[in-house]
Scaffold this active site. Structure first.
Site, PDB file in Angstrom:
ATOM      1  N   LYS A 184       0.777  -1.199   0.218  1.00 19.08           N
ATOM      2  CA  LYS A 184       0.044   0.096  -0.097  1.00 19.08           C
ATOM      3  C   LYS A 184       0.847   1.062   0.089  1.00 19.08           C
ATOM      4  O   LYS A 184       2.200   1.194  -0.083  1.00 19.08           O
ATOM      5  CB  LYS A 184      -0.908  -0.311   1.318  1.00 19.08           C
ATOM      6  CG  LYS A 184      -1.781  -1.396   1.156  1.00 19.08           C
ATOM      7  CD  LYS A 184      -2.811  -1.420   0.302  1.00 19.08           C
ATOM      8  CE  LYS A 184      -3.678  -2.962  -0.057  1.00 19.08           C
ATOM      9  NZ  LYS A 184      -4.255  -3.189   1.012  1.00 19.08           N
TER      10      LYS A 184
HETATM   11  C1  LIG Z   1      -5.224  -4.491   1.330  1.00 16.41           C
HETATM   12  C2  LIG Z   1      -6.792  -4.265   1.666  1.00 16.41           C
HETATM   13  C3  LIG Z   1      -7.230  -4.829   2.698  1.00 16.41           C
HETATM   14  C4  LIG Z   1      -6.915  -5.441   3.831  1.00 16.41           C
HETATM   15  O1  LIG Z   1      -5.557  -4.692   4.307  1.00 16.41           O
HETATM   16  P1  LIG Z   1      -4.796  -5.408   5.212  1.00 16.41           P
HETATM   17  O2  LIG Z   1      -3.986  -4.592   6.016  1.00 16.41           O
HETATM   18  O3  LIG Z   1      -3.989  -6.525   4.462  1.00 16.41           O
HETATM   19  O4  LIG Z   1      -5.572  -6.463   6.077  1.00 16.41           O
HETATM   20  C5  LIG Z   1      -8.593  -4.466   2.634  1.00 16.41           C
HETATM   21  N1  LIG Z   1      -9.547  -3.830   1.601  1.00 16.41           N
HETATM   22  C6  LIG Z   1      -8.868  -3.680   0.514  1.00 16.41           C
HETATM   23  C7  LIG Z   1      -9.739  -3.166  -0.589  1.00 16.41           C
HETATM   24  C8  LIG Z   1      -7.626  -3.835   0.426  1.00 16.41           C
HETATM   25  O5  LIG Z   1      -6.642  -3.522  -0.820  1.00 16.41           O
END
Ligand SMILES: *Cc1c(COP(=O)(O)O)cnc(C)c1O
Length: 385
Positions: free
Chosen positions: A184
């Site tokens: 991210k």
């Molecule tokens: C990455 C992501 C999540 C979950 O995040 P984590 O930190 O991996 O638990 C939820 N929704 C979307 C759309 C994501 O891209």
């Protein structure tokens, strides 16, 4: 197969980030200390929200937001059919029922009119997903949630730093969720956050991340007491201070990283304009895109191949393409548990078979981008009819 795949996403870390983590490791507080509140304040300031609650993952943040929204057993929550499974799973954690709304074929963002068509008397909330980093149509969604008395939640795990009509993601929904997973925009290793303008919701969420206990250890120390009460069921969704130190060190670099992501995306846009097989998603003029992903739709009817052959051809050239996503309602768990069948979200069910995400992260150099574009041209020459 190439051993050195250029991944679709990767963190950027420097010596200052590492030093910030080490400093906390040498301090008295490893968890629930000063860095957690400092990181919450920094993210709240960055997005323009009044309050922020940091937790152990984006998934935990989604669960926490759904709890704060009042989602309980039997409640329905509308989620888009094009998202990571965690968006829907968090509804199930609360005993709720995810109801899938279809997406717009050009943007893959939730289609507000299909979302409204799927509202029933049991609907409690709509979760909008800013797919790939492009904010949804929040004006349309807010009109619908106001009309039906629903909570509007933004799963903005792709969209930290994005904006809609000049308003930042983080101010557009009642509760907005971010993830700090390494792919991210900024990372804490694992981590997540919910931001809101509602101080009561923030208090509820602080309790939820700490077993549902009404006070934290700072408050008990201040009152010279051991006594605490657990007033609702919560979880241990706390994040550590060394993770928050990493997030604090990363956050100031975010504007520069988003600028780099946009520059790479614009080079891909230009390349795709000279290719017939690779169609980028549409970007609406009223958004500032944060470009978590660069997603293309393959014009498979124009060529003698399949998405999976193109996937393998690109991987063989060292391009770590990926697919985001198989619609959640098509996964075996959802088919078995809720009896969802294909046909409920025809756009998502068709488009997912032609999706590919190509590498996009701020640490890519111009030669990396050239390599990706050259590989796309090679695939097109090989397969386009
Ligand atoms: C990455 C992501 C999540 C979950 O995040 P984590 O930190 O991996 O638990 C939820 N929704 C979307 C759309 C994501 O891209």
């Amino acid at each position: 197969m190439s051993r050195n795949l250029l991944p679709y996403g990767r963190q950027s870390l420097d010596d200052a980030d590492i030093a910030a983590v080490v400093e906390v490791l040498r301090s008295a507080w490893l968890t629930t200390g000063p860095k957690v509140a400092e990181f919450e304040g920094a993210v709240a300031d960055f997005v323009g929200a009044r309050a922020a609650v940091a937790v152990s993952s984006g998934t935990a943040a989604l669960h926490t937001a759904l709890y704060a929204a009042g989602v309980r057993t039997g409640d329905e929550v509308i989620v888009p059919a094009m998202t990571f499974v965690a968006t829907a799973n968090a509804v199930v954690f609360q005993g709720g029922i995810p109801v899938f709304a279809d997406v717009h074929p050009q943007t893959l963002l939730i289609d507000p009119s299909d979302a409204e068509a799927k509202i029933t008397p049991r609907t409690k909330a709509i979760v909008a997903v800013d797919y790939a980093g492009q904010p949804c149509d929040y004006d349309a969604l807010r009109t619908i949630t106001d009309r039906h008395g629903l909570v509007l939640i933004a799963d903005a795990c792709h969209a930290l730093g994005a904006a809609y009509k000049g308003r930042k993601v983080g101010t557009l929904a009642d509760l907005t969720v971010f993830s700090f997973h390494p792919v991210k925009h900024i990372t804490t290793g694992e981590g997540g956050m919910v931001v809101t303008d509602d101080p009561a919701a923030a208090l509820t969420m602080r309790r939820f991340r700490n077993h549902g206990i009404a006070t934290d250890h700072h408050q008990r120390t201040a009152h010279d007491t051991w006594y605490y009460e657990m007033i609702d069921l919560g979880y241990n969704y706390r994040i550590t201070d060394f993770q928050c130190a990493l997030g604090l060190s990363q956050l100031p670099k975010l504007p520069h990283w988003i600028a780099r992501r946009r520059a790479i995306a614009h080079r891909y846009d230009h390349a795709c304009s000279n290719l017939s097989l690779f169609n980028p998603l549409a970007v609406r003029p009223e958004v500032d895109h944060a470009y978590h992903l660069y997603v293309v739709r393959l014009a498979l009817e124009e060529c003698r191949t399949s998405r999976d052959l193109i996937f393998r051809a690109l991987r063989a050239q060292g391009i770590g393409v990926n697919v985001h996503y198989l619609p959640p309602h098509l996964h075996p768990y959802y088919q078995r548990r809720f009896g969802y069948r294909a046909g409920t979200c025809p756009v998502a069910e068709d488009v997912h078979t032609r999706l590919l995400s190509i590498p996009l992260f701020p640490g890519m150099c111009d030669q990396d981008v050239d390599t990706v574009i050259r590989a796309m041209h090679a695939v097109e020459e090989c397969y386009a009819s």
